[in-house]
Design a protein around this motif. Structure first.
Motif, mmCIF file in Angstrom:
data_model
loop_
_atom_site.group_PDB
_atom_site.id
_atom_site.type_symbol
_atom_site.label_atom_id
_atom_site.label_comp_id
_atom_site.label_asym_id
_atom_site.label_seq_id
_atom_site.Cartn_x
_atom_site.Cartn_y
_atom_site.Cartn_z
ATOM 1 N N TRP A 70 -12.489 -4.316 -11.931
ATOM 2 C CA TRP A 70 -11.422 -3.496 -11.554
ATOM 3 C C TRP A 70 -11.258 -3.648 -9.911
ATOM 4 C CZ3 TRP A 70 -7.512 -1.756 -13.751
ATOM 5 C CH2 TRP A 70 -7.696 -1.571 -15.149
ATOM 6 N N ILE A 71 -12.121 -4.156 -9.109
ATOM 7 C CA ILE A 71 -11.820 -4.473 -7.776
ATOM 8 C C ILE A 71 -10.802 -5.707 -7.683
ATOM 9 C CG2 ILE A 71 -12.800 -5.535 -5.572
ATOM 10 C CD1 ILE A 71 -15.486 -4.328 -6.266
ATOM 11 N N ILE A 72 -10.913 -6.310 -8.698
ATOM 12 C CA ILE A 72 -9.635 -7.367 -8.645
ATOM 13 C C ILE A 72 -8.717 -6.709 -9.432
ATOM 14 C CG2 ILE A 72 -8.957 -9.709 -9.771
ATOM 15 C CD1 ILE A 72 -10.802 -9.720 -7.277
ATOM 16 N N ASN A 73 -8.875 -6.346 -10.491
ATOM 17 C CA ASN A 73 -7.879 -5.780 -11.530
ATOM 18 C C ASN A 73 -6.921 -4.327 -10.890
ATOM 19 O OD1 ASN A 73 -8.393 -7.523 -13.505
ATOM 20 N ND2 ASN A 73 -9.577 -6.329 -14.686
ATOM 21 N N GLY A 74 -7.559 -3.637 -9.883
ATOM 22 C CA GLY A 74 -6.917 -2.643 -9.405
ATOM 23 C C GLY A 74 -5.724 -3.048 -8.385
ATOM 24 N N TYR A 75 -6.235 -4.225 -7.781
ATOM 25 C CA TYR A 75 -5.218 -4.943 -6.866
ATOM 26 C C TYR A 75 -3.927 -5.549 -7.841
ATOM 27 C CZ TYR A 75 -3.331 -7.965 -3.171
ATOM 28 O OH TYR A 75 -2.345 -8.612 -2.571
ATOM 29 N N VAL A 76 -4.314 -6.126 -8.880
ATOM 30 C CA VAL A 76 -3.287 -6.716 -9.965
ATOM 31 C C VAL A 76 -2.453 -5.485 -10.432
ATOM 32 C CG1 VAL A 76 -3.113 -7.894 -12.027
ATOM 33 C CG2 VAL A 76 -4.653 -8.774 -10.252
ATOM 34 N N LEU A 77 -3.068 -4.549 -10.714
ATOM 35 C CA LEU A 77 -2.320 -3.315 -11.170
ATOM 36 C C LEU A 77 -1.348 -3.048 -10.318
ATOM 37 C CD1 LEU A 77 -1.952 -1.255 -13.657
ATOM 38 C CD2 LEU A 77 -3.813 0.063 -12.618
ATOM 39 N N GLY A 78 -1.743 -2.650 -9.144
ATOM 40 C CA GLY A 78 -0.757 -1.910 -8.098
ATOM 41 C C GLY A 78 0.552 -3.128 -7.575
ATOM 42 N N PHE A 79 0.003 -4.349 -7.580
ATOM 43 C CA PHE A 79 0.829 -5.201 -7.238
ATOM 44 C C PHE A 79 1.738 -5.729 -8.211
ATOM 45 C CE2 PHE A 79 0.903 -10.110 -5.595
ATOM 46 C CZ PHE A 79 1.957 -9.752 -4.738
ATOM 47 N N GLY A 80 1.426 -6.143 -9.409
ATOM 48 C CA GLY A 80 2.347 -6.393 -10.461
ATOM 49 C C GLY A 80 3.018 -5.135 -10.918
ATOM 50 N N GLY A 81 2.640 -4.052 -10.983
ATOM 51 C CA GLY A 81 3.104 -2.922 -11.683
ATOM 52 C C GLY A 81 4.317 -2.502 -10.786
ATOM 53 N N LEU A 82 4.287 -2.695 -9.285
ATOM 54 C CA LEU A 82 5.417 -2.200 -8.780
ATOM 55 C C LEU A 82 6.290 -3.184 -7.889
ATOM 56 C CD1 LEU A 82 3.610 0.199 -8.906
ATOM 57 C CD2 LEU A 82 4.844 1.302 -6.960
ATOM 58 N N LEU A 83 5.982 -4.521 -8.294
ATOM 59 C CA LEU A 83 6.779 -5.621 -7.445
ATOM 60 C C LEU A 83 8.371 -5.351 -7.632
ATOM 61 C CD1 LEU A 83 4.640 -8.936 -7.901
ATOM 62 C CD2 LEU A 83 6.168 -8.128 -5.841
ATOM 63 N N LEU A 84 8.817 -5.216 -8.891
ATOM 64 C CA LEU A 84 10.154 -5.109 -9.195
ATOM 65 C C LEU A 84 10.792 -3.817 -8.271
ATOM 66 C CD1 LEU A 84 12.610 -6.459 -10.393
ATOM 67 C CD2 LEU A 84 12.077 -5.048 -12.474
ATOM 68 N N LEU A 85 10.174 -2.802 -8.522
ATOM 69 C CA LEU A 85 10.617 -1.743 -7.641
ATOM 70 C C LEU A 85 10.487 -2.007 -5.990
ATOM 71 C CD1 LEU A 85 11.629 1.314 -7.840
ATOM 72 C CD2 LEU A 85 9.000 2.014 -7.584
#
Length: 490
Positions: A70-85
């Protein structure tokens, strides 16, 4: 800055690029590009550098394998989740303002991450850092595409821009090993002064811009988009550990699909939608987004398998592994500055076809030549070189096609859309690859226990992903060729 209303369908899918427009490269333009490239470099550096430090972090903070993921996935979650917004927010509130605020948050999160002694807080800082990157990445791209005019100037700028992203990722593999030997905290602290430098330079160089006049009142659209994207990325990154058939996994996918469906309904009904859905009807833009999924999804998944195979099966050290994969990064770093000229000569479509062809051949080569004791020069290096060529050709060309013909006030939307496709697509393909090479087990830590045969199903998957992207990209050229031959036959 001028609005460009040229149809992307005409500008990019035909095999000839949009007409080049002369633009003088002043010192200020070079300075703006340097700021954007530095931020791109830090984004790539952060992902790969922190990954190398995970074992040391786990030992010092007493984290389990799941927590480390989740040190990696936490970054991916925030990054991929809000890129379009993030990309659309830059259009609505002003690119300069959003870029500078997000960059400041990125620097602060990096600093805090290097100082905390609690695993939960560390994961939280990674999530915040991913959120910040979700705004800096598409905003940097939209600043670039609105600063440099469409044509040769933009293609050249994009090719330089892509060098720093690839160089950041490649450098992170080596720097991560060196900094981790001095202490894992340096992998978090090292980007801080460079982010601060980029922030100061950005304040001085990036011109103020006027926000878009419409689209800022779609609160329900924004809420459903954020919730749907966050839940989508969370479902993808947590599925390999929890299990794809787990009721919670299936339920989260269903809920994410429902939220995104509701978002599309809202956008079709509101007077000023957050996202203009008609942009998805432009064939060239759609194909660019499919191509970036094929590029990033297959490339990062292959690199993941190679990392495990070289270290766990062949017994290579992290530094040996980084050096073994380094030729691909060097090709991108030294070749990308020239890609803009090739795009001018041959057009984005043909360059993307060449890129995905090179990637597909690279995967097929390793699939056919690999074994439990492969010869590096014969079995591994040719694939690495083909992948480097494919990524160098593909990244700049896809970004140029994804943003061509889009008006300035929607460049953030176009940039956010293509980068969302890259990140979410990569997360999906990587999750499926992990499930295949781990034999369907819930724990990714089981990967690497067997030999080359364990990775064959994953290699078939990434080959299929690259080939599918190639077929989508080449289809309009084939249709035009058939249409041109039909009158001649009559």
């Amino acid at each position: 800055m001028t609005l460009n209303n040229t149809s992307p369908e005409l500008a990019t899918s035909s095999g000839t690029s949009a007409p080049a427009t002369d633009q003088a490269w002043t010192p200020r333009l070079w300075g703006i590009l340097a700021v954007l490239c530095l931020v791109m470099f830090l984004d790539g550096l952060d992902v790969s550098m922190v990954g190398v430090a995970l074992p040391s972090i786990g030992i010092e903070l007493g984290l389990t394998t799941t927590s480390l993921q989740w040190i990696i996935n936490g970054y991916v979650l925030g990054f991929g989740g809000l890129l379009l917004l993030g990309g659309r927010t830059a259009d609505l509130l002003g690119r300069r303002r959003v870029f500078l605020i997000a960059l400041a948050i990125f620097a602060i999160a990096s600093l805090v991450g290097g100082l905390v002694d609690n695993g939960t807080l560390l994961i939280a800082t990674r999530f915040v850092k991913g959120l910040a990157a979700a705004f800096t990445a598409p905003t940097a791209m939209s600043i670039l595409t609105t600063t440099f005019r469409e044509g040769s100037a933009r293609n050249r700028a994009l090719s330089i821009f892509s060098v720093f992203g690839a160089s950041g990722y490649s450098s992170g593999l080596i720097l991560g090993g060196l900094l981790t030997s001095a202490g894992w905290r340096w992998t978090f602290l090292m980007p801080v002064p460079f982010a601060a430098l980029a922030l100061v330079a950005g304040i001085a160089l990036i011109p103020r811009d006027r926000p878009a006049d419409t689209g800022g009142h779609d609160v329900f659209g924004a809420a459903t988009l954020v919730a749907g994207m966050l839940l989508t990325v969370y479902s993808v990154v947590s599925a390999p550990d929890r299990g794809w058939a787990d009721p919670l996994t299936l339920g989260s996918f269903v809920a994410a699909a429902a939220l995104l469906a509701l978002f599309f309904v809202i956008e079709n009904r509101v007077a000023h939608p957050l996202v203009r859905l008609s942009i998805l009807r432009v064939g060239a833009i759609v194909r660019a987004n499919v191509s970036i999924v094929a590029l990033f999804g297959s490339y990062l998944s292959f690199q993941f398998m190679m990392t495990i195979f070289l270290q766990s099966v062949l017994g290579w050290s992290p530094l040996e592994m980084a050096l073994g994969l380094l030729p691909a990064g060097l090709i991108v770093a030294f070749g990308s500055p020239f890609i803009g000229r090739l795009v001018d000569m041959f057009g984005t479509a043909r360059m993307i076809i060449a890129a995905l062809t090179s990637l597909t051949l690279g995967y097929v080569w390793f699939l056919l030549m690999g074994d439990d004791q492969p010869n590096y020069v014969v079995s591994i290096l040719p694939s690495v070189l083909l992948l480097g060529v494919g990524f160098a050709f593909g990244f700049t060309s896809i970004m140029a096609q994804a943003t061509a013909g889009v008006a300035d006030h929607e460049q953030g939307l176009a940039s956010g859309l293509v980068q969302t496709s890259a990140q979410v697509g990569a997360a999906v393909v990587l999750a499926l690859t992990t499930a295949l090479v781990s034999g369907g087990s819930h724990a990714a830590s089981s990967v690497g226990g067997a030999g080359f045969q364990q990775f064959q199903s994953g290699l078939v998957l990434v080959t299929g992903v690259a080939l599918a992207g190639l077929l989508v990209t080449v289809s309009p050229l084939v249709r035009r060729a058939i249409s041109a031959e039909a009158p001649a036959a009559r």
